[in-house]
Motif scaffolding. Structure first.
Motif, PDB file in Angstrom:
ATOM      1  N   GLU A 196       0.938  -1.134  -0.049  1.00  0.00           N
ATOM      2  CA  GLU A 196      -0.146   0.076  -0.219  1.00  0.00           C
ATOM      3  C   GLU A 196       0.885   1.416   0.025  1.00  0.00           C
ATOM      4  O   GLU A 196       0.406   2.482  -0.193  1.00  0.00           O
ATOM      5  CB  GLU A 196      -1.031  -0.127   1.291  1.00  0.00           C
ATOM      6  CG  GLU A 196      -0.350  -0.298   2.480  1.00  0.00           C
ATOM      7  CD  GLU A 196      -0.618  -1.978   2.712  1.00  0.00           C
ATOM      8  OE1 GLU A 196      -0.126  -2.458   2.003  1.00  0.00           O
ATOM      9  OE2 GLU A 196      -0.613  -1.965   4.225  1.00  0.00           O
ATOM     10  N   ASP A 197       2.166   1.173   0.013  1.00  0.00           N
ATOM     11  CA  ASP A 197       2.990   2.208  -0.089  1.00  0.00           C
ATOM     12  C   ASP A 197       3.346   2.720  -1.449  1.00  0.00           C
ATOM     13  O   ASP A 197       3.599   3.679  -1.885  1.00  0.00           O
ATOM     14  CB  ASP A 197       4.435   2.139   0.595  1.00  0.00           C
ATOM     15  CG  ASP A 197       4.423   1.736   2.070  1.00  0.00           C
ATOM     16  OD1 ASP A 197       3.667   2.503   2.576  1.00  0.00           O
ATOM     17  OD2 ASP A 197       5.369   1.158   2.526  1.00  0.00           O
ATOM     18  N   VAL A 198       3.137   1.682  -2.381  1.00  0.00           N
ATOM     19  CA  VAL A 198       3.229   2.072  -3.755  1.00  0.00           C
ATOM     20  C   VAL A 198       2.139   2.136  -4.536  1.00  0.00           C
ATOM     21  O   VAL A 198       0.865   1.994  -4.066  1.00  0.00           O
ATOM     22  CB  VAL A 198       4.103   0.948  -4.422  1.00  0.00           C
ATOM     23  CG1 VAL A 198       5.472   0.896  -3.569  1.00  0.00           C
ATOM     24  CG2 VAL A 198       3.649  -0.131  -4.496  1.00  0.00           C
ATOM     25  N   TYR A 199       2.147   2.454  -5.721  1.00  0.00           N
ATOM     26  CA  TYR A 199       1.196   2.469  -6.538  1.00  0.00           C
ATOM     27  C   TYR A 199       1.110   1.386  -7.766  1.00  0.00           C
ATOM     28  O   TYR A 199       2.302   1.665  -8.467  1.00  0.00           O
ATOM     29  CB  TYR A 199       0.531   3.964  -7.409  1.00  0.00           C
ATOM     30  CG  TYR A 199      -0.847   3.946  -7.896  1.00  0.00           C
ATOM     31  CD1 TYR A 199      -2.003   3.922  -6.915  1.00  0.00           C
ATOM     32  CD2 TYR A 199      -0.934   3.975  -9.101  1.00  0.00           C
ATOM     33  CE1 TYR A 199      -3.243   4.186  -7.352  1.00  0.00           C
ATOM     34  CE2 TYR A 199      -2.680   3.651  -9.598  1.00  0.00           C
ATOM     35  CZ  TYR A 199      -3.547   3.929  -8.569  1.00  0.00           C
ATOM     36  OH  TYR A 199      -4.853   3.960  -9.203  1.00  0.00           O
ATOM     37  N   ILE A 200      -0.098   0.832  -8.091  1.00  0.00           N
ATOM     38  CA  ILE A 200       0.231  -0.235  -9.182  1.00  0.00           C
ATOM     39  C   ILE A 200      -1.015  -0.023 -10.289  1.00  0.00           C
ATOM     40  O   ILE A 200      -2.169  -0.066  -9.758  1.00  0.00           O
ATOM     41  CB  ILE A 200      -0.048  -1.801  -8.369  1.00  0.00           C
ATOM     42  CG1 ILE A 200       1.005  -1.987  -7.274  1.00  0.00           C
ATOM     43  CG2 ILE A 200       0.335  -2.793  -9.611  1.00  0.00           C
ATOM     44  CD1 ILE A 200       1.114  -3.149  -6.580  1.00  0.00           C
ATOM     45  N   ALA A 201      -0.729  -0.267 -11.349  1.00  0.00           N
ATOM     46  CA  ALA A 201      -1.587   0.063 -12.513  1.00  0.00           C
ATOM     47  C   ALA A 201      -0.983  -0.679 -13.685  1.00  0.00           C
ATOM     48  O   ALA A 201      -0.023  -1.065 -13.647  1.00  0.00           O
ATOM     49  CB  ALA A 201      -1.962   1.401 -12.858  1.00  0.00           C
ATOM     50  N   ASN A 202      -1.983  -0.870 -14.740  1.00  0.00           N
ATOM     51  CA  ASN A 202      -1.850  -1.307 -16.007  1.00  0.00           C
ATOM     52  C   ASN A 202      -1.884  -0.405 -17.156  1.00  0.00           C
ATOM     53  O   ASN A 202      -2.424   0.415 -17.083  1.00  0.00           O
ATOM     54  CB  ASN A 202      -2.182  -2.677 -16.132  1.00  0.00           C
ATOM     55  CG  ASN A 202      -2.181  -3.885 -15.309  1.00  0.00           C
ATOM     56  OD1 ASN A 202      -1.020  -4.140 -15.320  1.00  0.00           O
ATOM     57  ND2 ASN A 202      -2.940  -4.431 -14.622  1.00  0.00           N
ATOM     58  N   VAL A 203      -1.203  -1.003 -18.304  1.00  0.00           N
ATOM     59  CA  VAL A 203      -1.506   0.011 -19.470  1.00  0.00           C
ATOM     60  C   VAL A 203      -2.818  -0.201 -19.873  1.00  0.00           C
ATOM     61  O   VAL A 203      -3.615   0.971 -20.180  1.00  0.00           O
ATOM     62  CB  VAL A 203      -0.559  -0.609 -20.715  1.00  0.00           C
ATOM     63  CG1 VAL A 203      -0.807   0.109 -21.819  1.00  0.00           C
ATOM     64  CG2 VAL A 203       0.706  -0.237 -20.329  1.00  0.00           C
ATOM     65  N   VAL A 204      -3.618  -1.477 -19.827  1.00  0.00           N
ATOM     66  CA  VAL A 204      -4.746  -1.452 -20.254  1.00  0.00           C
ATOM     67  C   VAL A 204      -5.560  -2.010 -18.857  1.00  0.00           C
ATOM     68  O   VAL A 204      -5.034  -2.635 -18.364  1.00  0.00           O
ATOM     69  CB  VAL A 204      -5.357  -2.326 -21.481  1.00  0.00           C
ATOM     70  CG1 VAL A 204      -4.758  -1.871 -22.683  1.00  0.00           C
ATOM     71  CG2 VAL A 204      -4.612  -3.909 -21.218  1.00  0.00           C
ATOM     72  N   LYS A 205      -6.862  -1.566 -19.028  1.00  0.00           N
ATOM     73  CA  LYS A 205      -7.600  -1.672 -17.615  1.00  0.00           C
ATOM     74  C   LYS A 205      -8.738  -3.053 -17.435  1.00  0.00           C
ATOM     75  O   LYS A 205      -9.117  -3.296 -16.826  1.00  0.00           O
ATOM     76  CB  LYS A 205      -8.423  -0.661 -17.186  1.00  0.00           C
ATOM     77  CG  LYS A 205      -7.839   0.788 -17.234  1.00  0.00           C
ATOM     78  CD  LYS A 205      -6.551   0.846 -16.280  1.00  0.00           C
ATOM     79  CE  LYS A 205      -5.718   2.124 -16.547  1.00  0.00           C
ATOM     80  NZ  LYS A 205      -4.430   2.163 -15.929  1.00  0.00           N
ATOM     81  N   CYS A 206      -8.701  -3.741 -18.792  1.00  0.00           N
ATOM     82  CA  CYS A 206      -9.645  -4.637 -19.061  1.00  0.00           C
ATOM     83  C   CYS A 206      -8.939  -5.918 -19.567  1.00  0.00           C
ATOM     84  O   CYS A 206      -7.851  -5.561 -20.212  1.00  0.00           O
ATOM     85  CB  CYS A 206     -10.735  -4.269 -19.807  1.00  0.00           C
ATOM     86  SG  CYS A 206     -11.655  -3.045 -19.148  1.00  0.00           S
ATOM     87  N   ARG A 207      -9.057  -7.193 -18.935  1.00  0.00           N
ATOM     88  CA  ARG A 207      -8.339  -8.216 -19.574  1.00  0.00           C
ATOM     89  C   ARG A 207      -8.501  -8.521 -20.858  1.00  0.00           C
ATOM     90  O   ARG A 207      -9.472  -8.844 -21.770  1.00  0.00           O
ATOM     91  CB  ARG A 207      -8.855  -9.564 -18.715  1.00  0.00           C
ATOM     92  CG  ARG A 207      -7.965 -10.792 -18.877  1.00  0.00           C
ATOM     93  CD  ARG A 207      -8.654 -11.845 -18.322  1.00  0.00           C
ATOM     94  NE  ARG A 207      -7.847 -13.090 -18.631  1.00  0.00           N
ATOM     95  CZ  ARG A 207      -8.319 -14.411 -18.519  1.00  0.00           C
ATOM     96  NH1 ARG A 207      -9.602 -14.749 -18.225  1.00  0.00           N
ATOM     97  NH2 ARG A 207      -7.368 -15.436 -18.908  1.00  0.00           N
ATOM     98  N   PRO A 208      -7.224  -8.834 -21.714  1.00  0.00           N
ATOM     99  CA  PRO A 208      -7.374  -9.362 -22.981  1.00  0.00           C
ATOM    100  C   PRO A 208      -7.625 -10.628 -23.099  1.00  0.00           C
ATOM    101  O   PRO A 208      -7.431 -11.270 -22.098  1.00  0.00           O
ATOM    102  CB  PRO A 208      -5.993  -8.917 -23.590  1.00  0.00           C
ATOM    103  CG  PRO A 208      -5.661  -7.725 -22.669  1.00  0.00           C
ATOM    104  CD  PRO A 208      -5.927  -8.194 -21.524  1.00  0.00           C
TER     105      PRO A 208
END
Ligand code: SF4
Length: 253
Positions: free
Chosen positions: A143-155
């Motif tokens: 919870e100290d870092v931020y995590i995201a992806n390039v696309v938000k929905c599963r290919p």
């Protein structure tokens, strides 16, 4: 085929194309995907404000996405997004998780099966490995870092996202980065690295070196899913992460 059939088909194609372009314009996309264009540079603009110049370009002036002042507002603006075809196969739209003011941000490719089911990035086996890197390796909490992806929905079938899907979704990631304002981004795997750096250079040549993403230090490294298949390469990631930790300690000094 009769002339009237040809005319009907042409009219149908024209209508489809017009609707497609209107949908793209509604989310402010007025350019063709750059994914197919070879680029050698690994520095993406030195502009400190990475949204600078995108107003009226990536987003229309009135866009709630562009105007979002917080991650919550951005998530609300994205809504039940159907801006690309990936919406149809998703269980959850996987927005991102973590400290909204994190100094360190991890960016992956897109949700897998577990992430799609749970609505959170990096929660499957690869996610556990990333969590271990963060907690056991770096001594931080997830919870100290931020995590995201390039696309938000599963290919589907975990295939790579396609250029039009990236073009539709990348502005959300760009806005997330603009809101979080991390000091350092760790790009996980070939796809995230090449998307963020707009580069076709193999990750084996990019990893382990500092790059710039709109003035933010970016460290490319190997994806945790790759490490599950190639555990001997964990050493390479650890080398990269040590560089990130050294830079982070300088940031907080
Ligand atoms: S992948 Fe991104 S652009 Fe496509 S439907 Fe999901 S949130 Fe929208």
């Amino acid at each position: 085929m009769s002339e009237s059939t040809d005319t009907q088909e042409l009219a149908s194609l024209t209508t489809s194309l017009r609707r497609h372009l209107q949908r793209r314009e509604r989310v402010g996309i007025r350019f063709l995907p750059k994914g197919d264009l070879p680029r050698e540079t690994t520095t993406v603009s030195s502009d400190a404000n990475l949204m600078a110049g995108t107003e009226g370009n990536l987003f229309s002036d009135s866009s709630a996405v562009y105007e979002a002042k917080t991650l919550e507002e951005l998530r609300a603006a994205i809504g039940d997004c159907r801006r690309c075809k990936l919406w149809s196969g998703r269980t959850h739209l996987v927005f991102g998780v973590g400290n909204p003011k994190a100094k360190l941000m991890f960016v992956g490719e897109g949700p897998g099966r577990d992430e799609d089911l749970q609505g959170e990035p990096f929660v499957g086996r690869a996610g556990q490995l990333l969590t271990d890197i963060i907690t056991k390796g770096m001594g931080l909490r997830r919870e100290d870092v931020y995590i995201a992806n390039v696309v938000k929905c599963r290919p589907p079938e975990n295939r790579n996202p396609e250029p039009d899907e990236v073009a539709s979704c990348e502005p959300f990631l760009k806005k997330q980065i603009d809101l979080v304002k991390p000091a350092i981004i760790v790009a996980l795997g070939k796809f995230a690295v090449q998307t963020l750096l707009q580069s076709k250079v193999p990750i084996t040549r990019l990893r382990g070196q500092w790059h710039s993403y709109h003035g933010i230090k970016l460290m490319p490294t190997l994806h945790p899913a790759y490490l599950l298949r190639n555990p001997a390469d964990k050493k390479l990631v650890w080398d990269d992460i040590k560089k990130v930790m050294k830079e982070l300690s300088g940031e907080s000094a």
